[in-house]
Scaffold this active site. Structure first.
Site, short mmCIF file in Angstrom:
data_model
loop_
_atom_site.label_atom_id
_atom_site.label_comp_id
_atom_site.label_asym_id
_atom_site.label_seq_id
_atom_site.Cartn_x
_atom_site.Cartn_y
_atom_site.Cartn_z
N TYR B 107 28.46 47.83 51.33
CA TYR B 107 29.75 47.46 50.73
C TYR B 107 29.80 45.94 50.69
O TYR B 107 29.52 45.28 51.70
CB TYR B 107 30.91 48.00 51.58
CG TYR B 107 32.25 47.43 51.21
CD1 TYR B 107 33.09 48.09 50.31
CD2 TYR B 107 32.69 46.20 51.72
CE1 TYR B 107 34.31 47.56 49.94
CE2 TYR B 107 33.90 45.65 51.35
CZ TYR B 107 34.71 46.34 50.47
OH TYR B 107 35.92 45.80 50.09
N GLU B 195 34.65 43.68 43.96
CA GLU B 195 34.21 44.62 44.99
C GLU B 195 33.02 45.39 44.44
O GLU B 195 33.08 45.90 43.33
CB GLU B 195 35.35 45.57 45.34
CG GLU B 195 35.04 46.49 46.50
CD GLU B 195 36.22 47.40 46.84
OE1 GLU B 195 36.88 47.17 47.85
OE2 GLU B 195 36.46 48.35 46.06
#
Lengths: 290, 387
Positions: B107, B195
């Site tokens: 992530y 993101e």
């Protein structure tokens, strides 16, 4: 006393020669604010109804002793104008302009902090100290001098609450619009500290809205450092997540920044939160009377 | 402005961030043609502005032409609701992408941290789940590092984060390089959020951005013509599209009471007091300082184009804008369009007496005048409930 702008404010207005700048600049002067200069590049030597115009803020500050700057220039030039004001050595910069790119504001925010310059806004209605000075676009007729300090992210909502306080016979030490952008020069906690130190302020009304966590941080700060009573109002309980509600900063991201969370954080620290602007004004009057 | 995955990836590619190759499709035929060109297996991905697409069935792997067609027809038109109740959003667009062989899912994100007034870079080797889940499960697994404005963010800081996050040693250099490129893209694009979840290490040990969630600062769109061009008016809600074309600040909601107020804060507050009075707001619409009939007509046209709307509340607190000017605007607007629903007007503030007098003299049909905000909220709920 009052906070941020008072009898000693000597105001230089960047963007005075523009339509809005002229309109509000003259209104500020009519109120009694000491407007000493305007700034518009290449228009130095002109004047706006007797207010001398300079090419740079530095010249205006040097020649007219300006200690407070108001920024009214278009968004794409506004961060540079704030930087210019900081470099010119004024103590306080109040930025009215809406729509300044947030990346521009990161650098400007830190520049102001490092130089010890108080920056209010951007995207704010300014600061009014009733009976003393008005810097910005706040309509002064709804506010009388008095003991209640107001700090708010929103313009019209503040006028609404101010008017209800006035009808209840109450007035204000100052009204500070901190602005509705994601990054503003002064947060609730900065202004709360100023009210805490101000002799004339007996209590504080804080008007917040969805987005970010300035209200939550204010709740912590109130519990730790503010002895004067604080009453709050939060707008945006019906706002859906992920939608920008007018102000650039008024957005619930995922599950953070909700009105409910802000209300709970404030109430957990003993701050009473009104359900409507009307109830907030009523609570403020009640708290002041007790 | 939130970008769709494929839009974000196209921008990533322009900034040197490795992404899988893919093609955009708006119909089943386009999707099948794209799949044929890319080859199998490929992934058919719903393009909507929210997370949680995979769980909702919006991401499917196709092994052959028939499956590509099946998945495209199932996903186009699908309604997807976000993890926080956003939407539902209807799927109008697909992204067909080469399938990646995945060794590890990470992530990575960069956000504007509003409280710190700094950018925040985050990295975790626990990819594939959302960041709140990572933080809940194992807070230590999420490395968070603020970017000091004076210092910036370069290879050294990126390498440190990759090491602290426990990225596999042979993928560290590439992961760090990816972070630096994302950071550069973030600044150059005026992003407020990037993101990448998951950021993957492929079986041949390349580091690739498999997803993109990117938000660009609306206030900076003037200097990003390529990004502004991504705005798909056709995919927007009809009222939101109409408002956009008229230059109004409008947000569609679910209810049946149209709302018009001056100022963003007062408008949000108006929605709240209407809800407290038992009503259900249909929209947010900030009229700004708009007292001119043109602006009022435009706003009322957008509100009434929503067929659910049974009554409208126009809540004005006049500051610099004078109520008598607003009243004149309302009277002129009423002469120009037929609303078809009752209009409740609350006028207070500068010159409110004059404004209320003008409205009373005009005797407009189906116009109710209220002096206070709470009174007006109660009135609009009452009127709407009778229809």
């Amino acid at each position: 006393m009052s906070i941020i702008v008072g009898d000693d404010a000597k105001l230089v207005i960047s963007g005075l020669t523009g339509r809005e700048g002229t309109f509000h600049g003259l209104r500020n002067r009519d109120y009694g604010t000491d407007v000493v200069a305007g700034v518009t590049p290449k228009k130095g030597g002109q004047d706006v109804e007797g207010i001398p115009v300079f090419d740079t803020i530095a010249e205006a500050a040097a020649e007219k002793g300006a200690n407070t700057s108001m920024i009214f220039v278009p968004a794409r030039f506004a961060a540079a104008a704030i930087n210019e004001a900081i470099d010119a050595g004024v103590a306080t910069v109040i930025a009215i302009t809406e729509g300044i790119p947030v990346h521009d504001m990161i650098g400007t925010y830190w520049k102001a902090r490092e130089r010890g310059v108080r920056l209010i806004g951007p995207n704010c209605p300014g600061v009014l100290s009733p009976g003393k000075a008005n810097v910005g676009i706040i309509p002064a007729q709804f506010f009388d001098p008095g003991p209640i300090g107001v700090v708010s992210k929103s313009g019209t909502l503040t006028y609404q609450i101010g008017n209800e306080l006035k009808q209840a016979g109450q007035g204000n030490s100052s009204i500070v619009g901190i602005g509705g952008d994601p990054i503003v020069g002064s947060d609730f906690i900065d202004v709360l500290d100023l009210y805490e130190a101000d002799d004339e302020t007996e209590m504080i009304v804080m008007v917040g809205e969805i987005g970010g966590d300035a209200e939550e941080r204010a709740a912590e700060h109130i519990a730790a450092s503010i002895s004067k009573p604080v009453v709050a109002y939060i707008a945006g309980f019906t706002a859906p997540p992920g939608k920008q509600m007018g102000h650039a900063g008024a957005i619930i991201s995922g599950s953070s920044g909700t009105a409910e969370a802000k209300k709970e954080a404030l109430e957990a620290k003993g701050v009473r939160v009104g359900k409507s602007p009307t109830e907030t004004a009523q609570i403020a009057v009640e708290v002041l009377g007790s | 402005m939130d970008l769709l995955e494929y839009q974000g990836k196209q921008l990533f590619a322009r900034h040197g961030v490795p992404v899988p190759s893919g093609k955009h499709a708006k119909t089943i035929e386009e999707a099948v043609a794209a799949a044929e060109e890319i080859g199998y297996p490929c992934v058919v991905k719903a393009q909507v502005h929210i997370g949680g697409r995979g769980k909702a069935g919006g991401i499917k792997v196709a092994e052959d032409r028939d499956e590509a067609e099946q998945h495209a027809s199932a996903i186009l038109g699908m309604q997807i609701t976000g993890p926080h109740g956003e939407g539902p959003f209807e799927v109008h667009e697909l992204w067909i992408e080469e399938a990646s062989k995945i060794d590890a899912e990470y992530y990575a994100s960069i956000i504007l941290d509003r409280s710190a007034k700094k950018l925040l870079v985050m990295l975790s080797t626990m990819g594939g789940m959302n960041v709140e889940e990572i933080a809940d499960k194992d807070p230590d697994a999420l490395v968070r590092r603020h970017v000091e404005p004076a210092e910036g963010f370069g290879p050294e800081q990126a390498a440190q984060i990759a090491a602290d996050a426990g990225v596999d040693e042979d993928a560290r250099a590439e992961t760090a390089e990816m972070l630096v490129k994302l950071y550069t893209a973030f600044n150059e694009l005026d992003a407020t959020l990037i993101e990448v979840n998951p950021l993957v290490v492929t079986s041949d040990r390349r580091v690739v951005a498999l997803d993109s969630k990117t938000t660009i600062d609306n206030s900076a769109l003037y200097r990003h013509e390529d990004v502004a061009g991504f705005e798909e008016l056709s995919a927007m809600d009809p009222q939101e599209r109409m408002a956009k074309e008229k230059g109004l600040t409008y947000v569609k909601l679910d209810g049946d009471i149209g709302i018009l107020a001056n100022g963003a804060g007062l408008c949000m507050s108006t929605l709240d007091v209407v809800a407290q009075a038992g009503g259900d707001p249909a929209n947010f619409l900030d009229a700004g300082g708009g007292s001119k009939a043109d602006a009022i007509v435009a706003a009322l046209e957008v509100i009434t184009s929503d067929e659910k709307v049974k009554a409208i509340l126009f809540n004005i607190f006049g500051g610099i804008t004078r109520c008598d000017e607003i009243a004149k605007g309302i009277i002129e607007a009423a002469g120009r369009i037929d609303l078809g629903v009752p209009l409740i007007v609350r006028l207070d503030g500068t010159n409110s007496e004059e404004g209320l007098g003008l409205l009373a003299d005009a005797t407009l049909p189906d116009l109710h005048i209220e002096k206070t905000m709470l009174g007006a909220a109660a009135k609009v709920v009452e009127v709407a409930s009778q229809r």
